[in-house]
Scaffold this motif. Structure first.
Motif, PDB file in Angstrom:
ATOM      1  N   MET A 131       0.834  -1.202   0.000  1.00  0.00           N
ATOM      2  CA  MET A 131       0.000   0.000   0.000  1.00  0.00           C
ATOM      3  C   MET A 131       0.869   1.252   0.000  1.00  0.00           C
ATOM      4  N   ARG A 132       1.918   1.241   0.794  1.00  0.00           N
ATOM      5  CA  ARG A 132       2.829   2.383   0.870  1.00  0.00           C
ATOM      6  C   ARG A 132       3.478   2.646  -0.481  1.00  0.00           C
ATOM      7  N   THR A 133       3.957   1.591  -1.129  1.00  0.00           N
ATOM      8  CA  THR A 133       4.609   1.748  -2.432  1.00  0.00           C
ATOM      9  C   THR A 133       3.655   2.320  -3.468  1.00  0.00           C
ATOM     10  N   SER A 134       2.476   1.754  -3.561  1.00  0.00           N
ATOM     11  CA  SER A 134       1.541   2.158  -4.615  1.00  0.00           C
ATOM     12  C   SER A 134       0.986   3.567  -4.386  1.00  0.00           C
ATOM     13  N   LEU A 135       0.566   3.867  -3.149  1.00  0.00           N
ATOM     14  CA  LEU A 135      -0.102   5.139  -2.888  1.00  0.00           C
ATOM     15  C   LEU A 135       0.834   6.323  -3.089  1.00  0.00           C
ATOM     16  N   TYR A 136       2.023   6.241  -2.546  1.00  0.00           N
ATOM     17  CA  TYR A 136       2.888   7.417  -2.602  1.00  0.00           C
ATOM     18  C   TYR A 136       3.552   7.585  -3.961  1.00  0.00           C
ATOM     19  N   MET A 137       3.776   6.511  -4.669  1.00  0.00           N
ATOM     20  CA  MET A 137       4.228   6.660  -6.054  1.00  0.00           C
ATOM     21  C   MET A 137       3.118   7.262  -6.910  1.00  0.00           C
ATOM     22  N   ALA A 138       1.894   6.794  -6.722  1.00  0.00           N
ATOM     23  CA  ALA A 138       0.772   7.344  -7.477  1.00  0.00           C
ATOM     24  C   ALA A 138       0.551   8.807  -7.143  1.00  0.00           C
ATOM     25  N   LEU A 139       0.734   9.191  -5.877  1.00  0.00           N
ATOM     26  CA  LEU A 139       0.580  10.589  -5.488  1.00  0.00           C
ATOM     27  C   LEU A 139       1.612  11.462  -6.185  1.00  0.00           C
ATOM     28  N   LEU A 140       2.856  11.006  -6.260  1.00  0.00           N
ATOM     29  CA  LEU A 140       3.903  11.784  -6.924  1.00  0.00           C
ATOM     30  C   LEU A 140       3.634  11.899  -8.425  1.00  0.00           C
ATOM     31  N   VAL A 141       3.241  10.796  -9.052  1.00  0.00           N
ATOM     32  CA  VAL A 141       2.929  10.834 -10.485  1.00  0.00           C
ATOM     33  C   VAL A 141       1.762  11.773 -10.758  1.00  0.00           C
ATOM     34  N   THR A 142       0.754  11.739  -9.903  1.00  0.00           N
ATOM     35  CA  THR A 142      -0.412  12.609 -10.080  1.00  0.00           C
ATOM     36  C   THR A 142      -0.020  14.077  -9.967  1.00  0.00           C
ATOM     37  N   LEU A 143       0.802  14.423  -8.981  1.00  0.00           N
ATOM     38  CA  LEU A 143       1.235  15.814  -8.825  1.00  0.00           C
ATOM     39  C   LEU A 143       2.012  16.293 -10.051  1.00  0.00           C
ATOM     40  N   LEU A 144       2.942  15.471 -10.527  1.00  0.00           N
ATOM     41  CA  LEU A 144       3.721  15.854 -11.705  1.00  0.00           C
ATOM     42  C   LEU A 144       2.822  16.003 -12.940  1.00  0.00           C
ATOM     43  N   SER A 145       1.890  15.082 -13.112  1.00  0.00           N
ATOM     44  CA  SER A 145       0.999  15.145 -14.278  1.00  0.00           C
ATOM     45  C   SER A 145       0.081  16.351 -14.210  1.00  0.00           C
TER      46      SER A 145
END
Length: 346
Positions: A131-145
């Protein structure tokens, strides 16, 4: 109240001036209706939406648990990397076929969600760290996008002309890529640029490659949405008034246009993040994302798909967690959209 009294030096009866009003009456009479900002109105509407409040609580819970995964793991006394089936303290975790002993995938007081087939790792901590890996990577990708899409969409929509033309063609070019196939084909290429095929790819490099590829292919939808919104706003009276007053383009975009397109940006962002989580899980599931021993939701699905007949419970926990989170975030996005919409009756 008025009371009749005799005026001095006269026989006539006159009415004295009204008595002073009490302090409470004055305060009540002077009280003006309190105005509320758009943000306050949005918050009032959102608080009345029970579905949105519950969804927000679930989403916050997931992020807090993911952030506290190391603390929870330490208190729990397990980690997602140790092969507990090979530890002398747990000699009977797996049977002769390398499947968990006991019912429901080996669930017990020692292993709350059971153990992993074949290797005997703890499923509960694997789920936390995945959960930690997926959520925070997705959060970073979303912010950049979101940042990239907003900048490109606002520049193209405000300046128009050749700038809008070339930015539009660039957007069309990236939209032409079949994203899922491109992820599968291009991820090994990105990692091979930095690591020899004979060497093991470090986990951080895989994470950077996933972020870069998803960022490059994740901003186009929001860019088009922002561009269309800016095109409808740049000819409005308040923008023309700002131009006449001598405001710079940067100030007009920042002060006049951006505050009026926050709503679609925020709502679209709430749809991008769960979609990104699913994509990250998909990459690990097909073998081009994270690999052993990094915990990840997609890897758990890949392992579960191999042993679902012998141990169906191993896939239940990551599946339920993923469904709950994605559903809650989508419902939260709907609630945010309704809260920002002044015409809604919710």
């Amino acid at each position: 109240m008025t009371s009749p009294a005799k005026a001095e030096g006269s026989g006539s009866t006159v009415a004295l001036e009204p008595e002073l009003e009490t302090a409470a009456e004055v305060a009540q009479g002077d009280k003006q209706p309190e105005g509320r900002s758009p943000g306050q109105l949005m918050w009032q509407r959102f608080k009345r939406d029970r579905t949105g409040v519950v969804s927000a609580c679930v989403v916050i819970f997931f992020f807090v648990v993911a952030a506290l995964a190391p603390v929870i793991s330490k208190l729990y006394g397990k980690d997602p990397y140790t092969l507990y089936a090979q530890e002398p303290d747990y000699p009977f975790l797996l049977d002769d076929f390398a499947m968990p002993t006991g019912s429901f995938g080996g669930m017990s007081g020692e292993f709350w969600f059971g153990v992993e087939p074949k290797l005997g790792r703890d499923v509960f901590t694997m789920l936390l760290y995945g959960m930690r890996t997926s959520l925070y990577m997705a959060l970073l990708v979303t912010l950049l996008s979101v940042v990239t899409g907003v900048i490109i969409g606002m520049v193209g929509g405000y300046f128009g002309g050749r700038v809008d033309y070339w930015l539009g063609r660039t957007t069309d070019f990236f939209l032409a890529f079949p994203s899922q196939l491109f992820f599968i084909a291009f991820m090994p290429v990105v990692t091979a640029l930095f690591v020899s095929p004979q060497d093991e790819t470090p986990t951080y490099l895989r994470a950077v490659a996933i972020i870069l590829v998803m960022w490059v292919l994740g901003w186009m939808g929001l860019s088009r949405l922002v561009r269309s919104s800016v095109l409808s706003l740049r000819e409005r009276e308040f923008v023309e008034a700002a131009k006449v007053s001598g405001a710079s383009p940067w100030r007009i975009v920042r002060k006049e246009i951006l505050p009026n397109i926050v709503t679609p940006i925020l709502v679209q962002s709430t749809y991008i993040l769960p979609s990104t989580i699913l994509t990250i899980a998909f990459l690990s599931y097909v073998g081009v994302g994270f690999v052993e021993p990094t915990p990840d939701w997609g890897r758990m699905f890949a392992i579960g798909s191999e042993v679902y007949e012998q141990d169906p419970m191993f896939m239940v926990f990551p599946g339920v967690a993923l469904v709950i989170f994605v559903l809650s975030f989508n419902l939260l996005g709907d609630s945010v959209r309704d809260a920002f919409d002044p015409k809604t009756g919710r």
